[in-house]
Design an enzyme around this catalytic site. Structure first.
Site, PDB file in Angstrom:
ATOM      1  CG  HIS A 194      -1.922  -1.057   1.307  1.00  0.00           C
ATOM      2  ND1 HIS A 194      -1.898  -2.038   2.272  1.00  0.00           N
ATOM      3  CD2 HIS A 194      -2.996  -1.321   0.526  1.00  0.00           C
ATOM      4  CE1 HIS A 194      -2.926  -2.853   2.091  1.00  0.00           C
ATOM      5  NE2 HIS A 194      -3.593  -2.448   1.041  1.00  0.00           N
TER       6      HIS A 194
ATOM      7  N   GLY B 122      -2.871  -2.097  -6.790  1.00  0.00           N
ATOM      8  CA  GLY B 122      -1.835  -3.113  -6.899  1.00  0.00           C
ATOM      9  C   GLY B 122      -2.223  -4.203  -7.880  1.00  0.00           C
TER      10      GLY B 122
ATOM     11  NE  ARG C 267      -9.046 -12.185   2.975  1.00  0.00           N
ATOM     12  CZ  ARG C 267      -9.584 -11.271   2.184  1.00  0.00           C
ATOM     13  NH1 ARG C 267      -8.799 -10.606   1.368  1.00  0.00           N
ATOM     14  NH2 ARG C 267     -10.885 -11.032   2.202  1.00  0.00           N
TER      15      ARG C 267
END
Length: 299
Positions: A54, A166, A206
């Site tokens: 990010h 992304g 995750r």
């Protein structure tokens, strides 16, 4: 001593505090006050639990734009699994600290579900010309309606010049591009390279739910699709896919949901290789009920 105190005082005066807005009205009001037709706005939409991937999107935005905005919003309409939504990490304070390491001039938009959806938290149906029916769409019905709904809404609020996504979520990237094209929105959608952990595992929010052992062993995902890329140079898509299935049968802690070689433009499965087409391998794997995806270009 007086000179030192004066320097500290000047630093405090000129240091920019990070701007955090929790409602779209506040954000729009601020953007209207600082932007004009000559200033470009860069936008990075996220669901928080930020990682280096990010931050690399933010860095790309900072290089290209005058004003930079990041959204942190866990979008309920793109989750098919209520348990997955409930467990999705919400770490706004930590996210803010990470954003500040990139720049304290980035505007953060962290709205509530009600602020975005009002009294009805439902997705708008979209037609993405079939892009939504492959891979993720097959296994997560309605997922891309949720993605299209939130991205379109955020674009309407922020009105970015450039938006950064992304390539790990390559299908999502293609779908956002198609949505922008069909909706005639004046946004340049930019795909950025996948950031990987030291063992090759694609960075994902995750990953934080994996144990240290699972995180280490999950290197098999990238290792397998890298091997698939090598095989595809001389083997058919079907032969490559069969090899991937065999690989994961040898790793019982990992459940292969799908592996597909597809045309990058249409996302349709590759039946027979054609010269001039770009192909990409896509994979989704469960590790202890935690779903991980990855992709690599095969050209």
């Amino acid at each position: 001593m007086q000179l030192f105190m004066k320097m500290v005082s000047l630093q405090l005066i000129y240091r920019k505090p990070m701007l955090l807005f929790n409602t779209q009205n506040e954000l729009v009001s601020h953007l209207n006050s600082v932007s004009n037709k000559t200033k470009s706005i860069g936008f990075v939409p996220t669901m928080g639990a930020l990682h280096q991937g990010h931050l690399s999107l933010l860095e790309a935005s900072l290089r290209d734009n005058d004003i930079n905005v990041i959204s942190i919003f866990v979008n309920p309409t793109q989750f098919n699994n209520a348990e997955d939504l409930a467990k999705y990490p919400k770490t706004l304070d930590e996210d803010m600290a990470k954003i500040k390491t990139v720049s304290d001039g980035i505007i953060v938009f962290a709205p509530s579900v009600h602020d975005i959806y009002g009294s009805q938290t439902v997705a708008t149906p979209f037609d993405f010309d079939g892009l939504e029916n492959q891979m993720e769409g097959k296994f997560r019905p309605g997922h891309f309606d949720g993605v299209g709904t939130i991205v379109k809404r955020l674009f309407e609020i922020v009105k970015p010049t450039n938006a950064y996504f992304g390539e790990k979520d390559f299908q999502q990237l293609q779908i956002v591009k198609r949505m922008v094209e069909k909706s005639k929105m004046p946004v340049n959608v930019i795909g950025c390279p996948i950031f990987r952990e030291a063992n090759g595992l694609a960075m994902s929010s995750r990953n934080e739910r994996l144990t240290a052992t699972e995180r280490k062993e999950a290197a098999i995902i990238y290792k397998t699709i890298t091997q698939a890329k090598k095989m595809f140079a001389s083997k058919s898509a079907k032969e490559v896919a069969e090899s991937v299935v065999i690989t994961f049968k040898k790793h019982p802690n990992f459940e292969l949901e799908y592996f597909q070689i597809a045309d990058e433009a249409t996302l349709l499965p590759c039946v027979r290789k054609s010269k001039g087409k770009k192909y990409r391998a896509f994979i989704a794997v469960f590790v202890n009920n935690i779903r991980l995806i990855d992709t690599v270009s095969l050209n």
